[in-house]
Design a protein around this motif. Sequence first.
Motif, short mmCIF file in Angstrom:
data_model
loop_
_atom_site.label_atom_id
_atom_site.label_comp_id
_atom_site.label_asym_id
_atom_site.label_seq_id
_atom_site.Cartn_x
_atom_site.Cartn_y
_atom_site.Cartn_z
N MET B 332 0.96 -1.22 -0.26
CA MET B 332 -0.01 -0.02 -0.13
C MET B 332 0.95 1.14 0.04
N GLU B 333 0.52 2.48 -1.15
CA GLU B 333 1.21 3.63 -1.36
C GLU B 333 0.12 4.49 -0.61
N PHE B 334 0.29 5.02 0.29
CA PHE B 334 -0.08 6.43 0.17
C PHE B 334 -0.14 8.14 0.25
N GLU B 335 -0.04 8.90 -0.38
CA GLU B 335 -0.35 10.18 -0.20
C GLU B 335 -0.45 10.98 1.70
N ALA B 336 0.81 10.63 2.12
CA ALA B 336 0.66 11.43 3.21
C ALA B 336 0.23 13.29 3.26
N GLY B 337 0.52 14.08 2.00
CA GLY B 337 0.28 15.79 1.53
C GLY B 337 1.32 16.37 2.31
N GLY B 338 1.52 17.17 2.39
CA GLY B 338 3.75 18.42 2.69
C GLY B 338 3.80 17.28 3.55
N PHE B 339 3.01 16.65 5.04
CA PHE B 339 4.11 15.89 5.91
C PHE B 339 3.05 14.42 6.08
N ALA B 340 4.16 14.37 6.91
CA ALA B 340 3.66 12.87 7.25
C ALA B 340 2.87 12.57 8.28
N GLY B 341 2.36 11.02 7.87
CA GLY B 341 1.23 10.49 8.83
C GLY B 341 -0.14 10.63 7.85
N SER B 342 0.02 9.93 7.44
CA SER B 342 -1.60 9.26 6.16
C SER B 342 -2.17 8.14 7.41
N PRO B 343 -3.07 8.27 6.83
CA PRO B 343 -4.10 6.20 7.55
C PRO B 343 -3.72 5.52 7.46
N MET B 344 -2.57 5.06 6.64
CA MET B 344 -1.68 3.80 6.02
C MET B 344 -2.10 3.29 7.45
N GLY B 345 -1.34 3.01 8.17
CA GLY B 345 -1.41 2.03 9.41
C GLY B 345 -2.50 1.83 10.00
N ALA B 346 -4.43 2.75 9.73
CA ALA B 346 -5.19 1.85 10.42
C ALA B 346 -5.49 1.09 9.10
N ALA B 347 -5.10 1.99 7.89
CA ALA B 347 -5.69 0.49 6.53
C ALA B 347 -5.19 -0.84 7.06
N SER B 348 -3.75 -1.05 7.35
CA SER B 348 -3.15 -1.79 7.11
C SER B 348 -3.54 -2.17 8.03
N MET B 349 -3.88 -2.43 9.47
CA MET B 349 -5.11 -3.11 10.15
C MET B 349 -6.81 -3.76 10.10
N THR B 350 -7.13 -3.00 8.78
CA THR B 350 -8.20 -3.09 8.60
C THR B 350 -8.86 -3.48 7.54
N LEU B 351 -7.48 -4.11 6.75
CA LEU B 351 -7.30 -4.64 5.65
C LEU B 351 -7.84 -6.34 5.58
N TYR B 352 -7.32 -7.23 6.19
CA TYR B 352 -7.99 -8.09 6.17
C TYR B 352 -8.86 -8.20 7.56
N ALA B 353 -9.40 -7.71 8.33
CA ALA B 353 -9.61 -7.65 9.18
C ALA B 353 -11.56 -8.61 9.24
N ALA B 354 -11.60 -8.01 8.50
CA ALA B 354 -13.60 -8.90 8.05
C ALA B 354 -12.94 -10.41 7.88
N TYR B 355 -11.60 -10.93 7.17
CA TYR B 355 -12.24 -12.23 6.75
C TYR B 355 -10.75 -13.10 7.66
N ASN B 356 -10.85 -14.19 7.41
CA ASN B 356 -9.92 -15.38 7.95
C ASN B 356 -9.19 -15.71 6.96
N ILE B 357 -7.77 -15.03 6.90
CA ILE B 357 -7.07 -15.79 6.06
C ILE B 357 -5.08 -15.35 6.79
N PRO B 358 -5.99 -17.36 6.45
CA PRO B 358 -4.51 -18.44 7.07
C PRO B 358 -2.92 -17.48 7.34
N ASN B 359 -2.60 -17.18 5.76
CA ASN B 359 -1.69 -16.62 5.40
C ASN B 359 -1.62 -15.33 4.42
#
Lengths: 288, 760
Positions: B332-359
Amino acid sequence: MESVRYEAPNNVEAAVRLLAGENGAKVLSGGTDLIVQMRLMNRVPTVFVDVKRIPRLSALALDAKGLRSGAAVPAATLYGNETIRKLWPGLAEATDLIGSSQIQGRATWAGNLCNASPAADSVPALIACGATVVIAGPKGERRVPVEQVNVGPGKTSLAPGEFIVEFEIPAPAAHSSDAYQRLIPRSEMDIAVVGAAVALTLDAGGVVKAARVVLGAVAPTAILVPDAAAALVGSKCEDAALERAGQAATAAAKPIDDRRGTVAYRKKIAAVLTRRVAKIAYDRARAR
Amino acid sequence: MSNQNGSGSDRKFKVVGTRPIRHDGLDKVTGRANYGADLALPGMLQGAILRSPHAHARIKKLDVSKALAMPGVKAIVTSADFPEIGSGGMAAGESHIDPKDLQANIMARGKVLYHGHAVAAVAASTIEQAREACKMITVDYEVLKPVMTLAQALAKDAPILHEGRKAVGVPPLPEGDTNIMMRLANAKGDVDAAFKGADVVVEGWYEASMAHQGYIEPHATVVTTRENGQAEIWCSTQGPFAVKSMVAVTLQMDPNLIRVTPSEIGGGFGGKTTIYLEPVAVLLSRKARRPVKMVMSREEVFRATGPTSGTRIWAKLGVKKDGSFVAADTRMEFEAGGFAGSPMGAASMTLYAAYNIPNFRFEGLDIVVNRPKVAAYRAPGAPNAAYALETAIDELAQKLAIDPIDLRLKNAVKEGDVASYGPKYDRIGFIECLQAAKNHPQYKAPLGKNQGRGVGAGFWFNVGLQSSATVSINDDGSAVVRTGNPDIGGSRASMAITVAEELGIPVERVRPLVGDTDTVGYCDLTGGSRVTYATGMAVIEASKNVIEHLRARAATIWGCEVDAVEWRDGQAVGTNGASNNKPLSLADIAKQMAHTGGPIIASASVNPPAAGPGFGVHLCDIEVDPETGRSTVLRYLVVQDAGKAVHPSYVEGQFQGGAAQGIGWALWEEYLFDKDGKMENPGFLDYRMPVASDLPMIDTVVVEVPNPLHPYGVRGVGETPIVPPLATVGNAVSRAIGVRMHQLPMTPPRVLDAIETKKG
Ligand SMILES: Cc1cc2nc3c(=O)[nH]c(=O)nc-3n(C[C@H](O)[C@H](O)[C@H](O)COP(=O)(O)OP(=O)(O)OC[C@H]3O[C@@H](n4cnc5c(N)ncnc54)[C@H](O)[C@@H]3O)c2cc1C
């Protein structure tokens, strides 16, 4: 700080005097372009000349010869008029597309025309219907076809001190009708990426005798496309004729790339809308 | 819908679940409500900001002397007026902001990082004078090459926005100067081996444009300062306490000197969890010794305030023939704008959260570009991530010829499963939502020519955090409830409903108020879908504490033990020994307050470490005009687990609002920049959010699987609704035209291109 004056003359001569008197004078009709531009782009006139108090500009007369509409009649009144909707359904639908209900209570054909946006919705439909404007100025009055009013984006052929008093639209011949469509990504509150108006007159057998095809938003001003009209004349708007008219529209379109559309897309859509609008105008004319 | 057993569900509610008229409604529809720009103080000055005409430039010289001499000008502020501060993280709502960055975003220091970046501010007697003076400020810029896209930011010879700043996070990190501010990565199982064992694998890049929250009310503030250093701030914000601490840190001042009063708020969606104008107005007011008002224009809102990130996400998903997911991989590549701090962290936590994915494996990059600094926007990061994953799932469903809801049902998480981001799920309602969508008439409605139906799902954590509430009783038996959470979604109605439910009085007899930072107990900001959940819990506790008082008063009146008094249906009822007393209503007790111990008031505070997550499933039916590429949304359904809907109309409103924003993001909204990095569409005319006529009535199904963490079973509902639409709409368009779309927004030209490419 800049100060702005507001004048509301009640006759044409007084309005001409005010307009001719200073360079920074601006005609104010509905103000739906003018006031927005003043706020957003800081284009502040020295004096607003509000023409809505001039009785001739708010009059509306329909007779056997056609329509005479004062330049300050708002869109809502125009498309709300049943006779106008029956005689010029395309012009009515184009007028109905301008903005929202709130905007239409104010917006006028004259403002739409004189704002001189290539994307103005009522302009192609007015041209298709063969509308003429009556212009008043320091040298008296003159009549000009609508297609000669705009000369480029934001530019009109009106001389200093001149303004539009009336629109005249000839009554349509038997078996005539018109249609207008625009393409916008959303459903309203958007500016035409392409607009197309077609007015047709058929013979008793349903063959197109005369046609006017007009495109908006694909050139510096709305443009008549005689080649597209020629493709329709003599046909019953069969697919092949529509296809040829569409190709002529694509060829005539000289659009630019901007935030609302690309050259390639606009040229394609010019053909699509020309075909569709011609078909609608044809079906309407048949039904009359 | 279903309301299975669980916490709160056996309780018979009287007021919770009803739909009273909101308490703030009358003032809003009559125009009396006071928004950020409505306050006027005697002697107040007007402030204007000079903004950078360049997307990327070094400020070589800044001269305000001519401007200072202009008529009406009382004060000018530049970055030189801000104290220098060191780095270090600071929690602000759902993202972490570096205080130094926060300050530099408010007023550029040394470098401008986007077109519209503030470089100076003027306070003058009139706004026209302030604007004229801005024009007289001379700034000498060394114009640098703008970095407008992720590809440009990652290019080998890319201009660097923050020279000397190192990437942080999970190694391997880029060496030397970079526009990558953070890298996150994680993995579970043997992903490569698992892909080898998969029967079908899909992979692709999925792109979404930067999108603005589009709140109707622009940012606005009025500030007055005193000789003793105190600052009074009125502003439109989602978090008055957050404003207080952010102003304190950016100006390095004692927070005790700051009082923040939130105005009525005309939308925020996360965008009003940070600050832009307030510290500037404080400095101007200090210099001018007068109150200062600052109000942004819509153009300023677009150029300089918080969108959410545009993203490029590469995703790969593998399944067995029977539809069970075996492996997933994402970059995942996230545009933060002019300063650091995109919501990439939350995105990576929600990404697979709805499913059981063994690997699974993911890598996420936070990347700076010369665009406005992103701010929170409704479930920050999750819609972008879900767009990729839920599209990949749809592709798999087509390849496997499996119903897309069945494919999700096969892999959906349920109670007891371990979430991809760590914790074990308690009771959750994903399966119930999928089933409700499947059973809905829309799912069976026949589709016509050029029409397609999309399915998409979404997850959001929701948060708890700190809240406090005070409930007081008036001598007429009515009640007031005060909290510190600005009401962006109907929360005052929910707070009043809660008090009415607990005390047993009509909801019209409860006045819900939002206080300022000096008149209410601390509340974390309105965000994270937390207010009805967490602040609601504080209100329940405070109401219960009031009931303890009421019982004690009844006992005093009756001359019995408190234990002999029960609170039932809004009345004190005597039991064992006291039962022959006529029950006392709240009004009866209130009337005698003065003789039984004085005013009745109670407060409570909570700090729930967790909240029950929310799942949603959306259906979208779309027709695409094959000759123009234009899409029309025919039908749209939102199914979501609300746990317990306290005010169902506002729950439905959240569902519909999130869907509307998501549909806009998917079909129309995008930031357009010219070659110099100047935004070309900073207004609602060409930044095309949907208008009412663009959407059908959005249908809703409120699923209620009670949240065991809340006494009523409430789950936050505000954010989940914007997670599924990007993929849902994308899947509908892709199915309608028979071509898989990989880029948002799916504007008519893009869709027409895809159709024509397919035709060849
Ligand atoms: C929200 C919104 C939505 C809109 N949507 C559309 C749309 O969908 N389609 C569309 O085409 N337009 C749209 N417009 C633009 C505008 O409403 C129309 O162009 C309208 O017809 C302008 O008419 P008016 O009377 O308000 O013009 P004004 O603002 O009064 O005037 C516009 C210009 O014409 C000049 N002028 C006015 N009357 C005369 C006259 N009698 N003689 C000479 N010059 C004159 C003025 O000096 C000025 O330069 C929209 C505007 C807004 C604010």
